[in-house]
Design a protein around this motif. Sequence first.
Motif, short mmCIF file in Angstrom:
data_model
loop_
_atom_site.label_atom_id
_atom_site.label_comp_id
_atom_site.label_asym_id
_atom_site.label_seq_id
_atom_site.Cartn_x
_atom_site.Cartn_y
_atom_site.Cartn_z
N SER A 225 0.82 -1.21 0.00
CA SER A 225 0.00 0.00 0.00
C SER A 225 0.85 1.26 0.00
N VAL A 226 0.20 2.35 -0.36
CA VAL A 226 0.85 3.66 -0.37
C VAL A 226 -0.24 4.71 -0.19
N LYS A 227 0.08 5.81 0.45
CA LYS A 227 -0.89 6.88 0.69
C LYS A 227 -0.83 7.91 -0.44
N ILE A 228 -1.94 8.02 -1.17
CA ILE A 228 -2.05 9.03 -2.22
C ILE A 228 -3.28 9.89 -1.92
N THR A 249 3.14 2.65 -10.02
CA THR A 249 2.84 1.22 -10.09
C THR A 249 3.62 0.50 -9.00
N MET A 250 3.08 -0.62 -8.51
CA MET A 250 3.77 -1.35 -7.46
C MET A 250 3.31 -2.80 -7.46
N GLY A 251 4.18 -3.67 -6.93
CA GLY A 251 3.88 -5.09 -6.90
C GLY A 251 5.07 -5.89 -6.42
N GLU A 252 4.92 -7.20 -6.39
CA GLU A 252 5.99 -8.10 -6.00
C GLU A 252 6.97 -8.31 -7.16
N ILE A 253 8.25 -8.51 -6.85
CA ILE A 253 9.26 -8.76 -7.87
C ILE A 253 10.02 -10.04 -7.54
N PRO A 254 10.63 -10.67 -8.54
CA PRO A 254 11.35 -11.94 -8.31
C PRO A 254 12.55 -11.77 -7.38
N ASN A 305 11.61 12.09 -13.88
CA ASN A 305 12.27 11.65 -12.66
C ASN A 305 11.59 10.36 -12.22
N VAL A 306 12.37 9.32 -12.04
CA VAL A 306 11.83 8.01 -11.68
C VAL A 306 12.34 7.64 -10.29
N ILE A 307 11.39 7.47 -9.37
CA ILE A 307 11.72 7.04 -8.01
C ILE A 307 11.35 5.57 -7.88
N GLN A 308 12.29 4.76 -7.43
CA GLN A 308 12.06 3.33 -7.25
C GLN A 308 12.40 2.96 -5.81
N SER A 309 11.43 2.39 -5.13
CA SER A 309 11.62 1.99 -3.74
C SER A 309 11.36 0.51 -3.62
N VAL A 310 12.31 -0.22 -3.03
CA VAL A 310 12.19 -1.66 -2.86
C VAL A 310 12.19 -1.98 -1.37
N LEU A 311 11.16 -2.72 -0.93
CA LEU A 311 11.11 -3.25 0.43
C LEU A 311 11.68 -4.66 0.36
N LEU A 312 12.84 -4.86 0.99
CA LEU A 312 13.55 -6.13 0.91
C LEU A 312 13.08 -7.09 2.00
N GLY A 313 13.00 -8.36 1.65
CA GLY A 313 12.59 -9.36 2.62
C GLY A 313 12.51 -10.72 1.97
N SER A 340 7.49 7.70 0.66
CA SER A 340 7.85 7.37 2.03
C SER A 340 6.74 6.61 2.76
N SER A 341 5.51 6.65 2.23
CA SER A 341 4.40 5.93 2.85
C SER A 341 4.27 4.49 2.34
N PHE A 342 5.12 4.10 1.42
CA PHE A 342 5.10 2.77 0.82
C PHE A 342 5.37 1.71 1.90
N LYS A 343 4.48 0.72 2.01
CA LYS A 343 4.67 -0.30 3.04
C LYS A 343 3.96 -1.60 2.66
N LYS A 344 4.32 -2.65 3.38
CA LYS A 344 3.65 -3.95 3.22
C LYS A 344 3.40 -4.56 4.59
#
Length: 344
Positions: A225-228, A249-254, A305-313, A340-344
Amino acid sequence: MKKTFSFLTAIIFSALSLFALPGFTPKVQDMNGEYVYYRDTTFARESYIGFLCYDSGTYAARYYAPEVKKENKKAKSIVLYFTIDESKPYMSLTGEKVENGMALGREDTEIVNYIHDMLYELNARRIKAGTTLPVVTQENFMQFGGDVQIEFDDIIPLFNVKSIVNQTEGKKVFYVVTAGRLIQENDNGFSSFSGFPKQYKDNSHKMPSLKKATPVEAKTADDISVKIDSAWNQVVENLWTLGDAAILTMGEIPQVPSVEFMERQLLLSKGTSYVDWNLINSKQSNNSLYLVSTVYDPSTNKVNNVIQSVLLGESNSLLILSVYNNIYTKNRKYFNSIVSSFKK
């Protein structure tokens, strides 16, 4: 859209085969179609040299110099295709072909010889640098004026050379300007590169009004999720747009071999839209990777400008926010707060 996002990220992170140039085994091995371009200041005119790997034994190198109207100099492009002996622990060419080789003049032949020197020199110095990167070495490199510092980094394809600094003058004489990967057979991203403009002037896009916007949570089926806010429009499951100004756009990656591998793949240019590697902002922690890049499309003169944020786990989650450059510059706080509000 979930399937589409998965398909796109599978292309980005797909490892058809992994390999390296002779004599060393990097932490991030190269993949088919990866390339890197350098600005080479040893030439009297603005010049770039690029290296491309087709596969573990087949490569290309290209010299490019833009047109200089004041000096009545036309744009110059020289492409060299070559194969190497994969069994040798050093650079050994087994064959080569120069594009339009019969039409080369004396100056062009000197450039081809210079490319030969670079292939041997850069590979030898990368072998000498060892296995632990990033690292900065102190060396004597006559092609760049004598005593230099060479910065090596895992995320740079092929030779892992990020920059070369002449120590006497205290300035970069050879440094990465972009890197990319050819995805399709007819992809001309490597052969079409012609440098970046001195200034980006893409100011034709407008930020939608946010006066009546109310907070909204954007969420995917993966519980990312993300707050927009209500000014955003959800097009399909994993994609939202803010008028003509931005795409989210957002989702799971390999899963991938390393964070460095992931960082390289996320920063590689795709097609003929080029990432300006001199304007990259990269931050990494134990559980996240954050990248901001500037992407230039010469066919349209559009700059994003492209911002890419990855939550690692155990599973990695990726957010990509693409905003037109002039809009992001004026509304940086607004877009950064969304990321900055991007979370899982």
